[in-house]
Design a protein around this motif. Structure first.
Motif, PDB file in Angstrom:
ATOM      1  N   ILE A  67      45.904  14.636  22.708  1.00  0.00           N
ATOM      2  CA  ILE A  67      46.349  15.800  21.935  1.00  0.00           C
ATOM      3  C   ILE A  67      47.506  16.501  22.650  1.00  0.00           C
ATOM      4  N   GLY A  68      47.399  16.687  23.939  1.00  0.00           N
ATOM      5  CA  GLY A  68      48.447  17.365  24.701  1.00  0.00           C
ATOM      6  C   GLY A  68      49.770  16.626  24.635  1.00  0.00           C
ATOM      7  N   ASP A  69      49.707  15.295  24.670  1.00  0.00           N
ATOM      8  CA  ASP A  69      50.933  14.493  24.571  1.00  0.00           C
ATOM      9  C   ASP A  69      51.550  14.618  23.172  1.00  0.00           C
ATOM     10  N   THR A  80      47.271  23.947  17.740  1.00  0.00           N
ATOM     11  CA  THR A  80      47.784  23.623  16.410  1.00  0.00           C
ATOM     12  C   THR A  80      47.589  22.143  16.117  1.00  0.00           C
ATOM     13  N   VAL A  81      47.951  21.310  17.072  1.00  0.00           N
ATOM     14  CA  VAL A  81      47.804  19.862  16.895  1.00  0.00           C
ATOM     15  C   VAL A  81      46.324  19.500  16.772  1.00  0.00           C
ATOM     16  N   SER A 106      40.035  12.802  25.580  1.00  0.00           N
ATOM     17  CA  SER A 106      39.972  11.982  24.370  1.00  0.00           C
ATOM     18  C   SER A 106      41.379  11.594  23.938  1.00  0.00           C
ATOM     19  N   VAL A 107      41.424  10.533  23.162  1.00  0.00           N
ATOM     20  CA  VAL A 107      42.686  10.069  22.592  1.00  0.00           C
ATOM     21  C   VAL A 107      42.513   9.952  21.086  1.00  0.00           C
ATOM     22  N   VAL A 108      43.623  10.035  20.396  1.00  0.00           N
ATOM     23  CA  VAL A 108      43.645   9.954  18.940  1.00  0.00           C
ATOM     24  C   VAL A 108      44.418   8.705  18.556  1.00  0.00           C
ATOM     25  N   GLY A 109      43.922   7.998  17.573  1.00  0.00           N
ATOM     26  CA  GLY A 109      44.600   6.806  17.077  1.00  0.00           C
ATOM     27  C   GLY A 109      44.547   6.745  15.566  1.00  0.00           C
ATOM     28  N   LEU A 110      45.432   5.973  14.987  1.00  0.00           N
ATOM     29  CA  LEU A 110      45.467   5.794  13.536  1.00  0.00           C
ATOM     30  C   LEU A 110      44.323   4.895  13.080  1.00  0.00           C
ATOM     31  N   THR A 111      43.744   5.241  11.942  1.00  0.00           N
ATOM     32  CA  THR A 111      42.812   4.338  11.279  1.00  0.00           C
ATOM     33  C   THR A 111      43.642   3.422  10.378  1.00  0.00           C
ATOM     34  N   ASP A 112      42.991   2.425   9.786  1.00  0.00           N
ATOM     35  CA  ASP A 112      43.699   1.580   8.825  1.00  0.00           C
ATOM     36  C   ASP A 112      44.219   2.421   7.663  1.00  0.00           C
TER      37      ASP A 112
END
Length: 163
Positions: A67-69, A80-81, A106-112
């Protein structure tokens, strides 16, 4: 009769933008506004807010990400993010998982579905721009094509300087 001023005010105040910077600002603003409006008019299925689309675009290039990145890349507050990501998780566009490099984060990634939404959004914009470009004469299309490398360098400079 009112008193007459002794001197005229300068046409461009000190520190103000040059005419080229002013015109480029106007052009970019008008392009963004026109694209935003046309995507909603021409493709009413598109309901994502621009802030979420821009996060999908970043995640399309840099996924997974913290999120920070993401906040730093978008020049937004992490809170906000985080709120936007929460909405996008609910919509099934992204996932949040433990960062394998640091289990406390934690990291965030795209789903299909997120990747599909980003692809559809990108293709819709490309079709819209292609239609607009085809309405221009060859001289204008050539000028725009020639300007693209400089526009990319300008964007990189702005990214590098934080300007």
């Amino acid at each position: 009769m009112p008193p007459q001023p002794h001197s005229k005010a300068p046409a461009t105040p000190p520190g103000a933008a040059t005419p080229d910077a002013r015109r480029l600002t106007e052009a970019v603003t008008r392009l963004r506004r026109a694209l935003r409006a046309s995507i909603r008019t021409d493709y009413p299925w598109e309901t994502l807010p621009m802030a979420q689309v821009e996060l999908l675009q970043v995640l399309g290039e840099h996924s997974p990400a913290r999120i920070g990145d993401l906040a730093a890349r978008q020049r937004l507050a992490a809170s906000t993010v985080s709120g936007l990501i929460g909405q996008m998780i609910t919509a099934g566009l992204v996932t949040r998982e433990v960062d394998p490099a640091d289990r406390r984060a934690s990291v965030v990634g795209l789903t299909d579905a997120g990747r599909d939404q980003l692809t559809a959004w990108t293709l819709a914009h490309e079709r819209r721009l292609e239609t607009a470009l085809s309405s221009l004469d060859a001289t204008d299309r050539t000028a725009l094509a020639a300007a693209l490398p400089a526009l990319f360098r300008l964007a990189e400079h702005l990214d590098d300087t934080g300007a």
